[in-house]
Design a protein around this motif. Structure first.
Motif, PDB file in Angstrom:
ATOM      1  N   GLU A 106      -9.902   4.198 -33.449  1.00 50.50           N
ATOM      2  CA  GLU A 106     -10.775   4.525 -34.224  1.00 50.50           C
ATOM      3  C   GLU A 106      -9.974   3.372 -35.263  1.00 50.50           C
ATOM      4  N   GLY A 128     -12.426  15.763 -38.593  1.00 51.97           N
ATOM      5  CA  GLY A 128     -10.858  15.762 -37.916  1.00 51.97           C
ATOM      6  C   GLY A 128     -10.189  16.083 -38.970  1.00 51.97           C
ATOM      7  N   GLU A 129      -8.693  14.910 -38.239  1.00 52.26           N
ATOM      8  CA  GLU A 129      -8.015  15.059 -39.300  1.00 52.26           C
ATOM      9  C   GLU A 129      -7.636  12.986 -39.795  1.00 52.26           C
ATOM     10  N   ALA A 130      -7.557  12.139 -38.892  1.00 51.10           N
ATOM     11  CA  ALA A 130      -7.291  10.956 -39.361  1.00 51.10           C
ATOM     12  C   ALA A 130      -7.400   9.973 -37.933  1.00 51.10           C
ATOM     13  N   PRO A 131      -7.556   8.835 -38.506  1.00 46.70           N
ATOM     14  CA  PRO A 131      -8.104   7.757 -37.091  1.00 46.70           C
ATOM     15  C   PRO A 131      -6.879   7.674 -36.325  1.00 46.70           C
ATOM     16  N   GLY A 132      -7.280   7.414 -34.939  1.00 45.99           N
ATOM     17  CA  GLY A 132      -5.706   6.758 -34.365  1.00 45.99           C
ATOM     18  C   GLY A 132      -5.889   5.795 -34.020  1.00 45.99           C
ATOM     19  N   PRO A 167     -15.361   6.970 -36.522  1.00 43.77           N
ATOM     20  CA  PRO A 167     -14.071   8.558 -35.645  1.00 43.77           C
ATOM     21  C   PRO A 167     -14.399   8.832 -34.597  1.00 43.77           C
ATOM     22  N   PHE A 168     -12.798   9.265 -33.762  1.00 44.05           N
ATOM     23  CA  PHE A 168     -13.548   9.900 -32.821  1.00 44.05           C
ATOM     24  C   PHE A 168     -14.018   8.948 -31.466  1.00 44.05           C
ATOM     25  N   ASN A 181     -13.054  12.790 -40.944  1.00 44.45           N
ATOM     26  CA  ASN A 181     -11.984  12.829 -40.891  1.00 44.45           C
ATOM     27  C   ASN A 181     -11.579  13.551 -42.661  1.00 44.45           C
ATOM     28  N   HIS A 233      -8.615  20.830 -31.722  1.00 46.98           N
ATOM     29  CA  HIS A 233      -8.609  19.620 -31.494  1.00 46.98           C
ATOM     30  C   HIS A 233      -8.206  19.254 -30.578  1.00 46.98           C
TER      31      HIS A 233
END
Ligand code: URA
Length: 274
Positions: free
Chosen positions: A132, A125-129, A138-139, A166, A246
């Motif tokens: 996360e 994926g992209e990056a942690p939110g 992750p996710f 990520n 995404h």
């Protein structure tokens, strides 16, 4: 499957736009909590307002500019650490100890990976939110729940069939997109990560992942039409890659869920035939 579960499965598949069956076999959904539309909607609304704040933050919280010289040094260091990591544990330790990215200072956790390290499918994926970052997984927020649901309705689970990571290991403040520098500094780790997992297939989730791994900047709607090859110098071979939407995009554009479901079926079919 209980009647209630079957109803939930059908409801979800209808939401996904499923209008035809591909097999007589019923795909049992894996045990994941179904997303209640109202809750998801609340979270999206919440996130939207956060995004507005994020834009404001972005104006003030930018990564401190790294000079070209020190950027080269930092890249050399991440490459060196990646080269020397012989196991996943060693790579994780190197990533956690690496101080090249300023976003590490504002993050709560380093988010390294989740799922099955022996899996044939690696999802990037992209990056942690925010969730996360809090949990170090992750996710694991609302996007992650949608992802888990999509996997479950093709008969897959993250615990069995996927290894998830990520392109960047720390949360960019205010959920902004990772910068080119952040992506570049993490890339050696991502490359070694792929080599240590040695997957049969890579699933690239969203445009940041396709940019980091394939250096392609086209839209996902265009990249998802073909299977790409990522050449791993560490493995000395090409790894087939699929680009998919995404989940956060799918939460904003639910009409695309049907296409996303077909894309995951294609991946399933591919992995069963390689
Ligand atoms: N979005 C991502 O791309 N990765 C995560 O881990 C969570 C949300």
């Amino acid at each position: 499957m209980t009647r209630k579960k079957t109803e939930e499965a059908l409801k979800w598949q209808m939401e996904m736009g499923v209008s035809e069956t591909f097999s007589k076999k019923i795909i049992k959904p894996a045990k994941v909590k179904p997303i209640e539309a109202s809750k998801a909607e609340k979270e999206i609304a919440n996130k939207r307002s956060k995004d507005i704040t994020a834009q404001a933050i972005k104006k003030t919280v930018v990564s401190p500019k790294i000079s070209n010289e020190s950027f080269d040094e930092l890249i050399k260091l991440s490459r060196n650490l990646a080269d020397n990591a012989k196991t996943l544990e060693e790579l994780k330790t190197s990533v956690m100890n690496y101080d090249g990215l300023a976003i590490k200072k504002t993050a709560t956790n380093c988010v390294f990976a989740d799922g099955n390290p022996k899996s044939e499918i690696m999802l990037i994926g992209e990056a942690p939110g925010e969730n996360e970052d809090e949990q170090g997984i992750p996710f694991c927020g609302v996007s992650g729940r949608l992802l888990d649901n999509m996997l479950s309705y093709i008969g897959h689970t993250r615990a069995d069939n996927y290894y998830i990571t990520n392109t960047v290991f720390w949360r960019p403040p205010g959920n902004r997109k990772p910068t080119e520098e952040e992506i570049a500094l993490c890339r050696p780790f991502v490359e070694k990560h792929i080599a240590l997992i040695n997957p049969k297939v890579i699933v690239l989730v969203g445009a940041t992942a396709t940019y980091s791994v394939l250096q392609k900047e086209e839209s996902i709607s265009s990249l998802k039409k073909t299977v790409h090859n990522y050449h791993s110098a560490y493995l000395g071979r090409d790894v087939p890659c699929f680009a998919v939407y995404h989940p956060s995009y799918l939460l904003r554009q639910p009409s695309q869920k049907k296409n996303a479901w077909h894309d995951f079926l294609k991946i399933k079919n591919f992995i069963e035939n390689v």
